[in-house]
Design a protein around this motif. Structure first.
Motif, short mmCIF file in Angstrom:
data_model
loop_
_atom_site.label_atom_id
_atom_site.label_comp_id
_atom_site.label_asym_id
_atom_site.label_seq_id
_atom_site.Cartn_x
_atom_site.Cartn_y
_atom_site.Cartn_z
N LEU A 247 -0.37 4.65 27.32
CA LEU A 247 0.50 4.09 27.89
C LEU A 247 1.64 4.91 27.49
O LEU A 247 2.37 5.18 26.29
CB LEU A 247 0.95 2.29 27.67
N GLY A 248 3.35 4.83 29.18
CA GLY A 248 4.22 5.33 27.64
C GLY A 248 4.55 4.22 27.39
O GLY A 248 4.68 3.36 27.80
N GLU A 249 5.48 4.61 26.60
CA GLU A 249 6.50 3.93 25.91
C GLU A 249 7.05 2.55 27.16
O GLU A 249 7.28 1.11 26.52
CB GLU A 249 7.82 4.06 24.99
N THR A 250 8.13 2.84 27.73
CA THR A 250 8.38 1.77 28.90
C THR A 250 7.67 0.62 29.29
O THR A 250 7.73 -0.08 29.42
CB THR A 250 9.30 2.39 30.12
N GLN A 251 6.35 1.59 29.17
CA GLN A 251 5.22 0.74 30.38
C GLN A 251 4.60 -0.67 28.42
O GLN A 251 4.31 -1.30 29.12
CB GLN A 251 3.58 1.59 30.56
N ALA A 252 4.93 0.44 27.57
CA ALA A 252 4.13 -0.49 26.49
C ALA A 252 5.17 -1.54 26.29
O ALA A 252 5.26 -2.74 25.89
CB ALA A 252 4.50 0.32 25.72
N ASP A 253 6.35 -1.93 26.57
CA ASP A 253 7.48 -2.79 25.62
C ASP A 253 7.73 -3.54 27.37
O ASP A 253 8.19 -4.90 26.61
CB ASP A 253 8.80 -1.65 26.14
N ALA A 254 7.70 -3.31 28.33
CA ALA A 254 7.01 -3.85 29.46
C ALA A 254 5.73 -4.85 29.09
O ALA A 254 5.77 -6.36 29.54
CB ALA A 254 7.13 -3.39 30.78
N CYS A 255 4.53 -4.44 28.92
CA CYS A 255 3.69 -5.42 28.72
C CYS A 255 3.88 -6.59 27.52
O CYS A 255 3.07 -7.65 27.82
CB CYS A 255 2.47 -4.45 28.65
N LEU A 256 5.12 -5.64 26.64
CA LEU A 256 4.74 -6.95 25.45
C LEU A 256 5.70 -7.78 25.68
O LEU A 256 5.74 -8.73 25.89
CB LEU A 256 5.50 -5.70 24.16
N ALA A 257 6.78 -7.20 26.83
CA ALA A 257 8.06 -8.33 27.37
C ALA A 257 7.21 -9.63 27.70
O ALA A 257 7.78 -10.85 27.70
CB ALA A 257 9.01 -7.81 27.99
N LEU A 258 6.32 -8.55 29.04
CA LEU A 258 6.02 -9.95 29.34
C LEU A 258 5.13 -11.18 28.84
O LEU A 258 5.53 -12.51 28.95
CB LEU A 258 4.58 -9.50 30.90
N GLY A 259 4.62 -11.04 27.69
CA GLY A 259 3.53 -11.61 26.97
C GLY A 259 5.17 -12.65 26.23
O GLY A 259 4.45 -13.88 25.32
N GLN A 260 6.43 -12.36 26.05
CA GLN A 260 7.31 -13.08 25.58
C GLN A 260 7.71 -14.23 26.74
O GLN A 260 7.99 -15.22 26.27
CB GLN A 260 8.47 -12.43 25.26
N ILE A 261 7.11 -14.01 27.68
CA ILE A 261 7.81 -15.11 28.87
C ILE A 261 6.58 -16.56 28.51
O ILE A 261 5.42 -16.86 28.33
CB ILE A 261 7.38 -14.58 30.29
N ALA A 262 7.68 -17.53 29.09
CA ALA A 262 6.18 -18.99 28.22
C ALA A 262 7.72 -19.99 28.77
O ALA A 262 8.66 -19.95 28.50
CB ALA A 262 5.93 -18.78 26.88
N GLY A 263 7.77 -21.03 29.76
CA GLY A 263 8.01 -22.05 29.94
C GLY A 263 7.25 -23.03 30.73
O GLY A 263 6.33 -23.15 31.26
N ASP A 264 8.40 -23.84 31.79
CA ASP A 264 7.19 -24.78 32.65
C ASP A 264 7.29 -23.59 34.37
O ASP A 264 7.49 -22.38 33.74
CB ASP A 264 7.71 -25.67 33.47
N PHE A 265 6.32 -24.04 34.80
CA PHE A 265 6.21 -22.81 36.29
C PHE A 265 7.63 -22.50 36.59
O PHE A 265 7.17 -21.15 36.89
CB PHE A 265 5.16 -23.32 36.81
N HIS A 266 8.49 -22.78 36.70
CA HIS A 266 9.92 -22.02 37.63
C HIS A 266 10.39 -20.73 37.01
O HIS A 266 10.72 -19.95 37.00
CB HIS A 266 11.07 -23.14 38.32
#
Lengths: 477, 477
Positions: A247-266
């Motif tokens: 993975l490129g560094e930008t791709q890797a960072d985006a994958c990690l950033a996705l995992g930071q998302i949490a809360g109610d659905f909206h």
């Protein structure tokens, strides 16, 4: 409690002693050479009776809740042909306990099952014609994994599983039954067995896969397997591994950033869309998450989070995935989990699609923790509410008859075995937490019952006396 | 039902097929090579959900009865060091399933327990200081024997055991608790689960040993092991074997004649004394039998016989022994059994004597027979009393909410998964024997519930509607 943490390594082969004796009938056991000191086996927990009473109550609450939700009980055999267990992936295979025996008469290599999902898939295919679909079954039984024991991980453990398997289509909304079921179980366990409350985190594989695909990553499952290790190895190491597989560094960072998302659905949907990645699979995943979220009751929703960090390592999940932690005991990791799988039975030759969704509660893991913390216990060490004392050896038949009368009235009774002094018999009742001691009538005295906690003693009639309501059965404290 | 008799020999390795598919997420199971045809494993019975419901009810009745008799629940691990299992004698050892695993990290050879008695002895010594004596525990769990499967013999089977273990003396009268316990269990099973009634046969090892010693036989246990085979090989062959180990013909005939004596205690005693053999051990045995007989309730005594043919093969029994058969199903052999053992824990290094007495019910053996004869069954295939039907896909959240309401009121509910035509949904309920189908309200219609047996349909309020009393839970027919 024999938890991993406390167990010393068994060295039963070191010290030996011949415990033979001169008994006339030479009992085989007594004549053999066995280790002098018996030590616990690491990873194979065993509870004391007062803990087993708690475990039985917990298993009962879970089973009842499963049945209220329309799941029928099932128990599969403990063994499967090793070939079937290999489907669980390399890690699972390494952990399988294989069976061998002296007089081998079958060419089929057998192993103990390591979960209840592979046996379910096999059972459904084997018995398909005799089952009514959608097949809703639960199983509460033991599984075995020969992994290196760690704290909270066992080699023999109880799991409580419920699954719905369709013989055709299984709409996504049905996935909601599983979070609802887990919440219902954990709510009853909190109310009736003093369990901590549970928070459930929900995700969808298609959100992750679709996001990775949208980033231009060709093999999303290899990314998922790495991201799944986030809790264990940390973000830095995950990033390193992601870059390591190309993975490129930008791709890797985006994958990690996705995992930071949490809360109610909206809020989750808004955050994902804000990242600007698009893909049909991602869109489908968000739609599925939305549907599951909308079908939850308000009560369940208040204890549920959408959390895009949840990955569930198992390969067979294809959509909705979820896992629950005990509030205040997050360090224990997931205590329940599950998800959607669309292809499980295909490996066993199912000709039509048999999508399924399931949930599992890791009973042993939770109980080991709660026992260790002394957070739950039984109100006494014996089911008996009454110890019938023995006045003298000759009165045993009369005492037995009295015990039979009380037992036939549904009162749990222990009958003393030896006519020791009453003080000693009371002490034995006390040691088990049995609240009442019954002194049978003699030539001069009537039947008397003593509450050994208060010391109160009353004359009693075996046909009518009752223990106090709260003493009838063992309670969970 | 997968009983031995019906199971064909598994040949799962012969036919193979690659069931791979092109699913995006590549579920591991689907990608593996697995057998095309799945066949039962001989000796490992598995029930259908409607049979498992009966089994659970039976196990529950037994557990409750054990608890009413003051036995605390216990569950030991499934494995023991093989060294401990060797104490079970050569036959048992041949039948032990040994465990091995890929990543071996322990020098201790493990095997699956073949009964619940060896684990009990080990557990008592391992945990002695934390247990209150007399230790009264029951265990309802599986055991494994790798023996050649025969009709009614399983490789994996449920046993329900109860034992009393003393930390000093255990008077003989206490032995009576075990016949009383077995009668109480089987009486409830007859009343509540349509089991046949049970007849118990009681003997005492000391009567046999003492009689053989009185005949001048030096090694009574070798005689006992041969006499134990009477039912299997017949009197002629037993006589031959007895002569073969050195008995005179008169001695052999006397041993066989002893085994013919049965009846109430007094007729048995008279018959034994009439044979003119005397020995202190024989006298003691008759005294013990007399005491146990006298402590039985009249009700239990009417279903109990003294029978000097009962030998119980196991080496560890030292006094009272007993076994029960189901009336009308004697061909099945003993379905429950037990006895007195005085030296079991000595092999595990007990420093003081720990005499015990125990009883065991062979649950799987009984159920396999009753299922095969279709003598017991559950009233339906699902715990659900109600199927909540789906009007259309969009109404799923409302239907889920309705199901939640009914479930929270303790009504077992299955929620339909797909909005098929109502006729098809009713057919699915019917296939599981679910008695009621609930049609949720629509814009134009109120909630309606149909009893699909009678066809009666009524308007219903989710907050108040109840199924008929007899439909609330699954019954045993």
């Amino acid at each position: 409690v024999t938890t991993d943490a406390k167990a010393t390594d068994p060295k039963v082969n070191e010290a030996r002693v011949n415990a033979g004796n001169a008994a006339e009938t030479k009992p085989a056991g007594a004549a053999k050479t066995l280790p002098q000191k018996i030590v616990p086996l690491s990873g194979f927990p065993e509870w004391l009776p007062e803990e087993r009473m708690v475990e039985l109550r917990v298993l009962r609450i879970i089973s009842e809740t499963f049945e209220i939700h329309g799941f029928a009980p099932l128990e599969t055999r403990s063994v499967e042909p090793v070939d079937y267990l290999r489907g669980g992936g390399e890690d699972a295979q390494k952990e399988v306990y294989f069976l061998t025996r002296g007089a081998q008469d079958s060419k089929i290599e057998l192993g103990l099952h390591f979960d209840l999902t592979v046996p379910l898939a096999r059972y459904v295919i084997e018995n398909g014609a005799r089952l009514a679909f959608p097949f809703r079954r639960y199983q509460v039984q033991k599984s075995w994994r020969g992994e290196r024991p760690q704290h909270g991980r066992f080699r023999e453990f109880y799991q409580a599983d419920a699954d719905i398997i369709a013989d055709g289509t299984l709409p996504i909304a049905v996935d909601t039954e599983m979070p609802a079921l887990l919440h219902a179980c954990m709510r009853r366990l909190a109310a009736e067995a003093h369990f901590p409350t549970m928070t459930l985190r929900v995700n969808n594989r298609k959100v992750m896969d679709g996001f990775y695909l949208g980033l231009g990553i060709e093999n999303p499952s290899s990314v998922l397997r790495i991201v799944d290790k986030l809790d264990k190895i940390g973000a830095g190491k995950v990033r390193e591994l992601l870059v390591g597989i190309g993975l490129g560094e930008t791709q890797a960072d985006a994958c990690l950033a996705l995992g930071q998302i949490a809360g109610d659905f909206h809020s989750v949907q808004t955050a994902v869309l804000a990242m600007g990645v698009t893909h049909d699979v991602l869109r489908q995943g968000l739609e599925e998450l939305s549907l599951v979220w909308s079908c939850l009751s308000n009560e369940d929703r208040s204890r549920t989070k959408i959390d895009l960090r949840i990955a569930r390592g198992l390969d067979y999940y294809t959509g909705t995935i979820f896992e629950g932690t005990l509030d205040g005991h997050e360090v224990l990791g997931a205590v329940c989990s599950g998800g959607r799988y669309d292809h499980l039975t295909a490996a066993f030759g199912a000709k039509k699609p048999m999508p399924g969704v399931g949930a599992s509660i890791g009973v042993s893991r939770i109980l080991a923790r709660l026992f260790e913390l002394k957070a739950v216990r039984a109100s006494r060490k014996s089911p008996a509410a009454v110890l019938v004392a023995l006045h003298d050896d000759l009165s045993y038949p009369a005492a037995m008859s009295l015990a039979t009368t009380l037992r036939s009235r549904g009162i749990a009774v222990e009958l003393a075995t030896t006519a020791e002094k009453y003080g000693k018999q009371i002490a034995r009742a006390d040691a088990k937490g049995i609240p009442y001691v019954w002194f049978p009538e003699t030539m001069t005295e009537p039947h008397r019952v003593k509450d050994i906690r208060s010391g109160n003693q009353v004359d009693a009639d075996p046909q009518t006396w009752k223990p106090a309501e709260e003493d009838v059965t063992v309670r969970i404290l």
